[in-house]
Design a protein around this motif. Structure first.
Motif, PDB file in Angstrom:
ATOM      1  N   SER A   1      -6.875   1.228  10.941  1.00  0.00           N
ATOM      2  CA  SER A   1      -5.716   1.954  11.458  1.00  0.00           C
ATOM      3  C   SER A   1      -5.384   1.548  12.889  1.00  0.00           C
ATOM      4  CB  SER A   1      -5.990   3.463  11.399  1.00  0.00           C
ATOM      5  OG  SER A   1      -4.934   4.193  11.970  1.00  0.00           O
TER       6      SER A   1
ATOM      7  N   SER B   1      -4.032  -2.001  13.051  1.00  0.00           N
ATOM      8  CA  SER B   1      -2.661  -1.993  12.543  1.00  0.00           C
ATOM      9  C   SER B   1      -1.697  -1.471  13.594  1.00  0.00           C
ATOM     10  CB  SER B   1      -2.571  -1.124  11.280  1.00  0.00           C
ATOM     11  OG  SER B   1      -1.241  -1.056  10.804  1.00  0.00           O
TER      12      SER B   1
ATOM     13  N   THR C   1      -3.369   3.367   4.533  1.00  0.00           N
ATOM     14  CA  THR C   1      -3.133   2.452   5.654  1.00  0.00           C
ATOM     15  C   THR C   1      -2.610   1.116   5.154  1.00  0.00           C
ATOM     16  OG1 THR C   1      -4.871   3.495   6.983  1.00  0.00           O
ATOM     17  CG2 THR C   1      -4.193   1.272   7.623  1.00  0.00           C
TER      18      THR C   1
ATOM     19  N   SER D   1      -1.006   0.531   2.401  1.00  0.00           N
ATOM     20  CA  SER D   1       0.350   0.719   1.895  1.00  0.00           C
ATOM     21  C   SER D   1       1.372   0.652   3.025  1.00  0.00           C
ATOM     22  CB  SER D   1       0.451   2.063   1.172  1.00  0.00           C
ATOM     23  OG  SER D   1       1.773   2.283   0.709  1.00  0.00           O
ATOM     24  N   LYS D   2       1.044   1.280   4.152  1.00  0.00           N
ATOM     25  CA  LYS D   2       1.947   1.257   5.307  1.00  0.00           C
ATOM     26  C   LYS D   2       2.098  -0.158   5.860  1.00  0.00           C
ATOM     27  CE  LYS D   2       0.968   6.019   6.728  1.00  0.00           C
ATOM     28  NZ  LYS D   2       0.323   6.898   7.742  1.00  0.00           N
TER      29      LYS D   2
ATOM     30  N   ASP E   1       4.293  -2.083   3.519  1.00  0.00           N
ATOM     31  CA  ASP E   1       5.677  -1.643   3.705  1.00  0.00           C
ATOM     32  C   ASP E   1       6.289  -2.305   4.941  1.00  0.00           C
ATOM     33  OD1 ASP E   1       8.062  -0.176   3.373  1.00  0.00           O
ATOM     34  OD2 ASP E   1       7.332   1.439   4.649  1.00  0.00           O
ATOM     35  N   SER E   2       5.510  -2.364   6.039  1.00  0.00           N
ATOM     36  CA  SER E   2       6.002  -2.988   7.278  1.00  0.00           C
ATOM     37  C   SER E   2       6.229  -4.484   7.111  1.00  0.00           C
ATOM     38  CB  SER E   2       5.007  -2.742   8.423  1.00  0.00           C
ATOM     39  OG  SER E   2       3.817  -3.500   8.246  1.00  0.00           O
TER      40      SER E   2
ATOM     41  N   ALA F   1       2.968  -1.982  -1.731  1.00  0.00           N
ATOM     42  CA  ALA F   1       2.849  -0.678  -1.080  1.00  0.00           C
ATOM     43  C   ALA F   1       2.843   0.438  -2.126  1.00  0.00           C
ATOM     44  CB  ALA F   1       3.995  -0.468  -0.098  1.00  0.00           C
TER      45      ALA F   1
ATOM     46  N   GLY G   1       4.104   9.455   0.639  1.00  0.00           N
ATOM     47  CA  GLY G   1       4.230   8.021   0.904  1.00  0.00           C
ATOM     48  C   GLY G   1       5.250   7.376  -0.018  1.00  0.00           C
TER      49      GLY G   1
ATOM     50  N   ASN H   1       8.600   8.375   1.138  1.00  0.00           N
ATOM     51  CA  ASN H   1       8.953   7.671   2.375  1.00  0.00           C
ATOM     52  C   ASN H   1       9.335   6.218   2.120  1.00  0.00           C
ATOM     53  OD1 ASN H   1       8.603   9.895   4.029  1.00  0.00           O
ATOM     54  ND2 ASN H   1       6.434   9.472   4.374  1.00  0.00           N
ATOM     55  N   LEU H   2       8.750   5.617   1.089  1.00  0.00           N
ATOM     56  CA  LEU H   2       9.139   4.253   0.741  1.00  0.00           C
ATOM     57  C   LEU H   2      10.602   4.216   0.310  1.00  0.00           C
ATOM     58  CD1 LEU H   2       6.000   2.916  -1.161  1.00  0.00           C
ATOM     59  CD2 LEU H   2       6.917   2.079   0.996  1.00  0.00           C
TER      60      LEU H   2
ATOM     61  N   ASN I   1      12.592   4.592   3.563  1.00  0.00           N
ATOM     62  CA  ASN I   1      12.583   3.367   4.362  1.00  0.00           C
ATOM     63  C   ASN I   1      13.439   2.256   3.759  1.00  0.00           C
ATOM     64  OD1 ASN I   1      10.832   4.677   6.082  1.00  0.00           O
ATOM     65  ND2 ASN I   1       8.994   3.731   5.248  1.00  0.00           N
TER      66      ASN I   1
END
Length: 270
Positions: A97, A100, A128, A130-131, A134-135, A142, A162, A165-166, A169
């Motif tokens: 984390s 990242s 973590t 997955s985020k 996604d980034s 993700a 999550g 949120n995907l 985003n």
């Protein structure tokens, strides 16, 4: 006989003092007094002889330092924790984390992989990763990680949010809103109201966003993320003074100030 009695008394005093030191550290951490927690966990880690416990103290020490913005010291503490106990999944998750957060996604993914080798059903590691995916624009990967969590923890609220949120985003705000409405109808929690508030914020529905974030705070006044979300709503509605006060509140509750640096540029310097 007297020597045995004296030794027993000394041991009892030592254990009692140790227990008090540990309780003090835990209390400081729970209250959000991370400077105090740092001092106490540092002492505990230095004198602990059992490696498993020493690792736990270094782990908490790293988190206390991290929440004060002391990333370099936090890295060192987490690494000491890992050295003391290479099987600690919590430490792998924290290192991943933090790496990242500091932009080293490659290193973060390495620690996640190592952590999953120890425990392939650790939700924090998948969240973590997955985020990170996604980034990086790897939406399918993700989603796969979040779906994986739900195979062994079907009620995991972080995996469910999550997925919502995907959608948010990727610009599917209506889809994200629908998901949050469903989740809130099942279990109205602070995290969910805060998540829906963020969706409303993206939709420029500031009145609805403020209503939801206030509900989130009413449910859990110590949920730092809600104050950040509220600050963003207040910035958008031309209330910078109140917004900055909410940023400060989030920091006092453990939110890392370094992450909020961009928003703090909008605050009036005293």
């Amino acid at each position: 006989m007297k020597k045995t009695l004296l030794l027993t008394v000394c041991i009892c005093f030592s254990l009692n003092g140790y227990a008090q030191d540990k309780k003090l550290a835990e209390d400081c951490f729970k209250k959000g007094d991370y400077k105090c927690a740092e001092e106490q966990y540092s002492k505990l880690a230095e004198k602990e002889q059992i490696q498993k416990f020493q690792s736990e103290y270094y782990d908490y020490l790293g988190t206390a330092q991290r929440r004060q913005g002391k990333a370099t010291l936090a890295f060192k503490s987490y690494e000491s924790a890992l050295k003391a106990n290479p099987m600690s999944v919590s430490v792998y998750a924290n290192l991943a984390s933090l790496h990242s957060q500091k932009g080293n996604k490659v290193k973060a993914l390495e620690y996640i992989q190592k952590g999953l080798q120890v425990d392939d059903k650790n939700a924090d590691l998948y969240l973590t990763r997955s985020k990170i995916y996604d980034s990086q624009g790897k939406k399918e990967l993700a989603i796969k990680d979040l779906d994986q969590i739900l195979t062994f923890a079907p009620d995991n609220i972080f995996a469910k949010t999550g997925l919502a949120n995907l959608k948010k985003n990727s610009g599917n705000l209506d889809g994200a809103l629908k998901d949050y409405n469903q989740l809130i109808s099942e279990k109205p929690e602070s995290l969910l109201y805060n998540g829906r508030a963020d969706v409303y914020l993206k939709m420029k529905k500031y009145k609805e966003a403020l209503t939801d974030v206030n509900k989130a705070i009413a449910i859990d006044s110590k949920f730092a993320q809600s104050y950040v979300t509220k600050a963003l709503v207040l910035f958008e509605t031309a209330k910078p003074k109140e917004a900055c006060e909410n940023l400060d509140k989030a920091v006092t509750l453990g939110y890392e100030k370094a992450i909020l640096a961009e928003y703090y540029t909008k605050c009036i310097k005293k």
